[in-house]
Write a protein that holds these residues in place. Structure first.
Motif, PDB file in Angstrom:
ATOM      1  N   VAL A  27       0.981  -1.084  -0.013  1.00 14.97           N
ATOM      2  CA  VAL A  27      -0.108  -0.065   0.030  1.00 14.97           C
ATOM      3  C   VAL A  27       0.855   1.162   0.020  1.00 14.97           C
ATOM      4  N   SER A  28       1.852   1.067   0.684  1.00 16.18           N
ATOM      5  CA  SER A  28       2.818   2.354   0.825  1.00 16.18           C
ATOM      6  C   SER A  28       3.765   2.745  -0.597  1.00 16.18           C
ATOM      7  N   GLN A  29       3.866   1.511  -1.433  1.00 12.75           N
ATOM      8  CA  GLN A  29       4.507   1.771  -2.502  1.00 12.75           C
ATOM      9  C   GLN A  29       3.377   2.481  -3.614  1.00 12.75           C
ATOM     10  N   SER A  30       2.074   2.293  -3.385  1.00 10.87           N
ATOM     11  CA  SER A  30       1.059   2.755  -4.454  1.00 10.87           C
ATOM     12  C   SER A  30       0.413   4.164  -3.925  1.00 10.87           C
ATOM     13  N   ILE A  35       8.188   5.383   0.820  1.00 10.17           N
ATOM     14  CA  ILE A  35       7.508   4.105   1.481  1.00 10.17           C
ATOM     15  C   ILE A  35       7.902   3.849   2.914  1.00 10.17           C
ATOM     16  N   ALA A  36       8.999   4.369   3.467  1.00 12.94           N
ATOM     17  CA  ALA A  36       9.402   4.066   4.889  1.00 12.94           C
ATOM     18  C   ALA A  36       8.539   4.778   5.819  1.00 12.94           C
ATOM     19  N   LEU A 132       7.513   0.276 -19.108  1.00 11.25           N
ATOM     20  CA  LEU A 132       6.336   0.817 -18.797  1.00 11.25           C
ATOM     21  C   LEU A 132       6.552   1.381 -17.388  1.00 11.25           C
ATOM     22  N   SER A 133       5.799   2.401 -17.295  1.00  8.36           N
ATOM     23  CA  SER A 133       5.632   2.961 -15.804  1.00  8.36           C
ATOM     24  C   SER A 133       5.282   2.000 -14.561  1.00  8.36           C
ATOM     25  N   THR A 134       5.813   2.076 -13.491  1.00  3.00           N
ATOM     26  CA  THR A 134       5.346   1.133 -12.455  1.00  3.00           C
ATOM     27  C   THR A 134       3.854   1.212 -11.980  1.00  3.00           C
ATOM     28  N   LEU A 135       3.459   2.657 -12.096  1.00  2.00           N
ATOM     29  CA  LEU A 135       2.294   3.020 -11.621  1.00  2.00           C
ATOM     30  C   LEU A 135       1.324   1.936 -12.404  1.00  2.00           C
ATOM     31  N   TRP A 136       1.388   1.872 -13.885  1.00  2.00           N
ATOM     32  CA  TRP A 136       0.493   0.982 -14.711  1.00  2.00           C
ATOM     33  C   TRP A 136       0.666  -0.369 -14.134  1.00  2.00           C
ATOM     34  N   ILE A 137       1.970  -1.000 -13.742  1.00  2.00           N
ATOM     35  CA  ILE A 137       1.767  -2.284 -13.387  1.00  2.00           C
ATOM     36  C   ILE A 137       1.268  -2.562 -12.311  1.00  2.00           C
ATOM     37  N   ILE A 138       1.494  -1.486 -11.224  1.00  2.00           N
ATOM     38  CA  ILE A 138       0.558  -1.643  -9.817  1.00  2.00           C
ATOM     39  C   ILE A 138      -1.032  -1.592 -10.073  1.00  2.00           C
TER      40      ILE A 138
END
Length: 168
Positions: A27-30, A35-36, A132-138
């Motif tokens: 959840v923190s990554q998104s 993140i920490a 690809l953007s990691t946002l789309w992957i998430i």
């Protein structure tokens, strides 16, 4: 940060278990922010409510702010010192090793079946090769997870208790 968070929160303090840490981490990554800091805020809130969230957030950002402020004041002279440059190269290697360790542990706990292996490889391919953007992957992975939950592994409905008349 993941190995440190795991050691402190799961190992030493036993405030959460590994699966909960992975959930908070995901959840923190998104969510926006570091993140920490996000994980600390979630844990602080869980342990002591709103005040706990604020105290945990301040506790994790204060050392960084102090160190960065000191470094910013000296950066013009520090980066010219040879031993400092070499020390920073060593720190970079240590950080890379720490990230690798955390990634491997995270993968061991997250990848539990063939479908998860497929998603991992597809996400890696999409990020590394297709850029690809990691946002789309998430978002895509979250959608696939929701579809899997609601359509493939839907929780079975509780069976209704038999009527008393049927038992007699």
């Amino acid at each position: 940060m993941l190995p440190i968070l795991e050691r402190e929160l799961v190992g030493k303090r036993n405030w959460i278990n590994s699966n909960e840490l992975l959930d908070f981490y995901a959840v923190s990554q998104s969510t926006p922010g570091i993140i920490a800091v996000n994980v600390a805020t979630f844990i602080g809130y869980r342990q002591a409510g709103f005040a706990g969230g604020i105290i945990a957030t301040l506790g994790i950002i204060t050392p960084s702010i102090v160190i960065i402020s000191i470094l910013a004041a000296c950066i013009g002279t520090i980066d010219k010192i040879e031993w400092v440059r070499k020390a920073l190269k060593g720190i970079n290697i240590a950080v890379a090793a720490n990230l690798t360790y955390g990634t491997i542990n995270f993968a061991k706990k997250s990848i539990k079946d063939a479908f998860a292996v497929f998603l991992f490889l597809a996400a890696f391919f999409a990020v590394y090769f297709c850029k690809l953007s990691t946002l789309w992957i998430i978002f895509t992975a979250a959608g696939i997870g929701l579809c899997q939950y609601f359509y493939v592994n839907r929780p079975s409905k509780l069976t209704e208790p038999k009527d008393r008349k049927d038992e007699q």
